[in-house]
Motif scaffolding. Structure first.
Motif, mmCIF file in Angstrom:
data_model
loop_
_atom_site.group_PDB
_atom_site.id
_atom_site.type_symbol
_atom_site.label_atom_id
_atom_site.label_comp_id
_atom_site.label_asym_id
_atom_site.label_seq_id
_atom_site.Cartn_x
_atom_site.Cartn_y
_atom_site.Cartn_z
ATOM 1 N N ASP A 174 40.284 39.325 6.097
ATOM 2 C CA ASP A 174 41.014 40.379 5.354
ATOM 3 C C ASP A 174 42.444 39.946 5.449
ATOM 4 O O ASP A 174 43.059 39.780 4.285
ATOM 5 C CB ASP A 174 40.634 41.623 6.025
ATOM 6 C CG ASP A 174 39.388 42.424 5.758
ATOM 7 O OD1 ASP A 174 38.566 41.825 4.904
ATOM 8 O OD2 ASP A 174 39.106 43.115 6.706
ATOM 9 N N ARG A 175 42.829 39.377 6.449
ATOM 10 C CA ARG A 175 44.312 38.800 6.800
ATOM 11 C C ARG A 175 44.543 37.694 5.567
ATOM 12 O O ARG A 175 45.575 37.521 5.028
ATOM 13 C CB ARG A 175 44.489 38.570 7.916
ATOM 14 C CG ARG A 175 45.791 38.368 8.560
ATOM 15 C CD ARG A 175 46.122 38.411 10.221
ATOM 16 N NE ARG A 175 45.121 37.333 10.608
ATOM 17 C CZ ARG A 175 45.434 35.849 11.041
ATOM 18 N NH1 ARG A 175 46.727 35.612 10.795
ATOM 19 N NH2 ARG A 175 44.739 35.339 11.512
ATOM 20 N N PHE A 176 43.536 36.607 5.719
ATOM 21 C CA PHE A 176 43.675 35.760 4.718
ATOM 22 C C PHE A 176 43.784 36.054 3.298
ATOM 23 O O PHE A 176 44.544 35.786 2.532
ATOM 24 C CB PHE A 176 42.425 34.689 5.004
ATOM 25 C CG PHE A 176 42.269 33.727 4.018
ATOM 26 C CD1 PHE A 176 43.168 32.483 3.922
ATOM 27 C CD2 PHE A 176 41.153 33.521 3.105
ATOM 28 C CE1 PHE A 176 43.277 31.411 3.097
ATOM 29 C CE2 PHE A 176 41.224 32.616 1.926
ATOM 30 C CZ PHE A 176 41.951 31.408 2.143
ATOM 31 N N GLU A 177 42.863 37.118 2.880
ATOM 32 C CA GLU A 177 42.944 37.445 1.432
ATOM 33 C C GLU A 177 44.303 38.188 1.108
ATOM 34 O O GLU A 177 44.667 37.821 0.155
ATOM 35 C CB GLU A 177 41.457 38.583 1.190
ATOM 36 C CG GLU A 177 41.478 38.866 -0.080
ATOM 37 C CD GLU A 177 40.285 39.928 -0.403
ATOM 38 O OE1 GLU A 177 40.492 40.567 -1.460
ATOM 39 O OE2 GLU A 177 39.678 40.289 0.407
ATOM 40 N N ALA A 178 44.782 39.099 2.204
ATOM 41 C CA ALA A 178 45.984 39.579 1.936
ATOM 42 C C ALA A 178 47.117 38.950 1.729
ATOM 43 O O ALA A 178 47.819 39.065 0.883
ATOM 44 C CB ALA A 178 45.978 40.752 2.971
#
Length: 222
Positions: free
Chosen positions: A212-216
């Motif tokens: 999720d952090r990578f995507e955001a």
């Protein structure tokens, strides 16, 4: 080499699909259901198809159920029958038991009574669809555990022209890019020198929070 022998108990949509697929793959499959019409439907698909009440221990014993390598309990409309069947299979010493759960409570009970694997097809499919709806970048999502997943993500403009070494994704985000789909090509275990192009499909594995952090932070077009 001896073929693996499977038994599928419950021939509804889920159990029927498993029975059909295993049979197509050349496996020995015993199909069991209490409904004669369903059993007749699989008479020419499974190796053997029988009408039987799986909550009756004598019925399962007579079928030699303990000799099967893997038994799938796919009873979807009767939680009590599903639980009782699983208990009997455990007591008879079946090697591997996979059971379909219809809700979280059912899943908890199945795990407590010793099911080797519990599947929750409706919920899991719902999660995959939800992940696809929420993000334009996420193409597919497969849960590995409560906290880890494999995700297919479309590379945005922000990643275009950068190598994996430059991006240092593993160190920064704690995730791994295990493959890259580029048109009809698939690059498995890409080298650090591999340059990502816009619209590449990145197959990423890692903890959900890290994905999720990578995507955001990285995949947003802004």
């Amino acid at each position: 080499m001896k073929k693996k022998e499977f038994a599928v108990i419950g021939l509804g949509r889920f159990g029927g699909s498993i029975c059909r697929t295993l049979s197509e793959q050349g496996m020995e499959v015993l199909a069991i259901d209490i409904d004669e019409d369903r059993v007749n439907e699989f008479a020419n698909i499974a190796s053997h198809a029988v009408v039987g009440d799986s909550t009756d221990e004598s019925v399962l014993k007579s079928l030699g159920i303990r000799n099967f390598d893997h038994v799938i309990v796919a009873i979807g409309d009767n939680i009590q029958a599903s639980i009782l069947t699983t208990i009997i299979l455990k007591e008879l010493g079946v090697k591997h038991i996979t059971v379909k759960a219809t809700n979280d409570y059912h899943e908890k009970v199945l795990k407590k009574i010793g099911a080797d694997q519990v599947v929750h097809p409706e919920r899991d499919m719902g999660e995959r669809i939800a992940h696809n709806i929420i993000s334009n970048n996420v193409l597919d999502y497969l849960e590995l555990s409560d906290e880890h997943s494999i995700v297919e993500i479309v590379a945005s403009e922000r990643l275009d022209g950068h190598s994996l070494l430059e991006l240092d994704i593993r160190a920064r985000y704690g995730i791994n890019i295990v493959a890259i789909k580029r048109g009809n090509d698939i690059i498995v275990s890409p080298l650090a020198s591999e340059v990502i192009r816009k619209d590449d499909i990145l197959i990423v594995i890692g903890a959900d929070k890290d994905i999720d952090r990578f995507e955001a932070k990285v995949l947003s077009e802004e």
